[in-house]
Motif scaffolding. Structure first.
Motif, PDB file in Angstrom:
ATOM      1  N   MET A 295      27.106  -5.290  -5.471  1.00  0.00           N
ATOM      2  CA  MET A 295      27.417  -5.967  -5.240  1.00  0.00           C
ATOM      3  C   MET A 295      28.262  -6.705  -6.467  1.00  0.00           C
ATOM      4  O   MET A 295      27.443  -7.149  -7.253  1.00  0.00           O
ATOM      5  CB  MET A 295      26.612  -7.071  -4.410  1.00  0.00           C
ATOM      6  CG  MET A 295      26.722  -7.005  -2.850  1.00  0.00           C
ATOM      7  SD  MET A 295      25.415  -8.287  -2.020  1.00  0.00           S
ATOM      8  CE  MET A 295      27.284  -9.691  -1.174  1.00  0.00           C
TER       9      MET A 295
ATOM     10  N   GLU B 166      31.049 -11.142  -4.464  1.00  0.00           N
ATOM     11  CA  GLU B 166      31.214 -10.502  -3.228  1.00  0.00           C
ATOM     12  C   GLU B 166      29.230 -11.589  -3.226  1.00  0.00           C
ATOM     13  O   GLU B 166      29.390 -12.198  -1.834  1.00  0.00           O
ATOM     14  CB  GLU B 166      30.640  -9.534  -3.420  1.00  0.00           C
ATOM     15  CG  GLU B 166      31.388  -8.704  -3.378  1.00  0.00           C
ATOM     16  CD  GLU B 166      32.528  -6.997  -3.561  1.00  0.00           C
ATOM     17  OE1 GLU B 166      32.733  -6.991  -3.187  1.00  0.00           O
ATOM     18  OE2 GLU B 166      30.823  -6.758  -3.618  1.00  0.00           O
TER      19      GLU B 166
ATOM     20  N   SER C  98      29.034 -13.853  -0.116  1.00  0.00           N
ATOM     21  CA  SER C  98      28.077 -13.906   0.971  1.00  0.00           C
ATOM     22  C   SER C  98      27.474 -14.384   0.683  1.00  0.00           C
ATOM     23  O   SER C  98      26.362 -14.979   1.480  1.00  0.00           O
ATOM     24  CB  SER C  98      27.621 -12.619   0.931  1.00  0.00           C
ATOM     25  OG  SER C  98      26.832 -12.183   0.155  1.00  0.00           O
TER      26      SER C  98
END
Length: 356
Positions: free
Chosen positions: A166, A170, A174
């Motif tokens: 990732m 990101e 998240s």
């Protein structure tokens, strides 16, 4: 005399016709009888103590938050999973205790690298518990510290593999499993002086959280070690100290660019509104001027019609000529001099004389 005392002692130590009695009439015990009764009392006490030791060593008390493993010569004979009192063979079978409740393990903070080569510091914790005490004993020797060591390695590897796939933004998005996005709103066509602008609104959508991504890679712990990792949660997700200033500077620059973009868009929209307003004002002024000119033309037409009617009738024509002559004289008189000298052939003099 010595012989007499010795004979008296022998008579006291042996039973015979000469027995001694207490004041209440009971027979006095001899020294041999006293030693024999005290020996039986000590033996009874010893037997009770041994019995209590055997009973205590044979009882197994299992609490609600415990598993008990009964071993015989090191080999597990049975597992006690229900709370209560059970028994075992004393000195032959031994007992191991395994926790049954939910346990907390705080993982040490560690560095992880994202797919875009950004270093981040991750601090997390794990909630876990024992599901198979026999397998837990066989693989981890009933040791909670051994289990925490395995959990540390497993969770760290899963976290590293997840974050390495990732990007940094990101990972940040998240963090809590939610992401805010901006979408365009539908707008209807408008007219007049209203400006058509594209509407925008923010929506929060659910995405896969970082902990869910990590948990998806932990699937063999229960089968292999007899434990279950209930949840892996992130307490802190931060940047290294040497990278914070650079990241903050980049964030400030990005915010300034966004602010400049909003300012430019605002100025553009303001210019569009100003141009639209100026256009509408010009149209309104042009329409007003056209109406004014039309009104002036109508007035002049009416004026010409009145003149035409005045000249068409001789009586009205004479009166109109007289009034116009007065107006001409009035316009020619200026200053303090109020004397007008007209010649006989002047049209004004002729009007006044009735000759015209």
């Amino acid at each position: 005399m010595a012989d007499f005392n010795q004979n008296m002692n022998q008579e006291n130590n042996t039973s015979g016709p000469f027995e001694r009695f207490n004041s209440d009439g009971t027979r006095k015990k001899t020294k041999g009888e006293k030693k024999k009764s005290s020996g039986f009392g000590i033996l009874a006490v010893l037997l009770v103590i041994v019995a209590l030791i055997l009973l205590g060593n044979s009882m197994v008390i299992t609490r609600q938050n415990q598993f008990k493993l009964i071993r015989q010569f090191g080999r597990v004979q049975r597992v006690v999973t229900n709370s209560g009192l059970t028994f075992k063979l004393p000195f032959v079978e031994s007992v191991d205790t395994i926790p049954k409740e939910l346990l907390l393990y705080d993982l040490p903070a560690s560095d992880v690298i994202t797919s875009d080569k950004k270093t981040m510091i991750l601090d997390s914790y794990v909630l876990w518990h024992v599901t198979d005490p026999l397998k837990f004993a066989q693989t981890l020797s009933c040791s909670v510290s051994n289990a925490e060591g395995r959990i540390d390695a497993i969770v760290y590897n899963a976290t590293k593999n997840t974050i390495s796939n990732m990007k940094q933004d990101e990972v940040i998005r998240s963090r809590d499993g939610k992401m805010t996005i901006t979408v365009d709103q539908d707008t209807s066509d408008v007219t007049s002086n209203d400006l058509v602008l594209s509407g925008e609104k923010e929506e929060v959508i659910e995405i896969t959280s970082l902990t869910e991504e990590i948990m998806a890679q932990i699937n063999h712990v229960e089968e292999q070690y007899g434990i279950e990792i209930v949840v892996v949660d992130v307490k802190k997700l931060d940047l290294p100290d040497d990278n914070k200033q650079a990241v903050y500077a980049r964030m400030i620059s990005e915010r300034e660019n966004i602010a400049a973009q909003y300012t430019a868009e605002g100025k553009s929209e303001a210019k569009m509104i100003e141009n639209t307003t100026d256009k509408e004002v010009s149209i309104m002024l042009s329409d007003a001027q056209a109406k004014a000119e039309a009104t002036v033309a109508e007035g002049e037409a009416e004026y010409m019609r009145i003149l035409s009617d005045a000249y068409a009738n001789p009586e009205k024509m004479d009166f109109y000529s007289f009034v116009r002559a007065l107006d001409a004289v009035k316009s020619s008189i200026t200053g303090d001099n109020k004397t007008v000298i007209l010649s006989d052939d002047s049209p004004v003099a002729q009007i006044f004389n009735g000759q015209y």
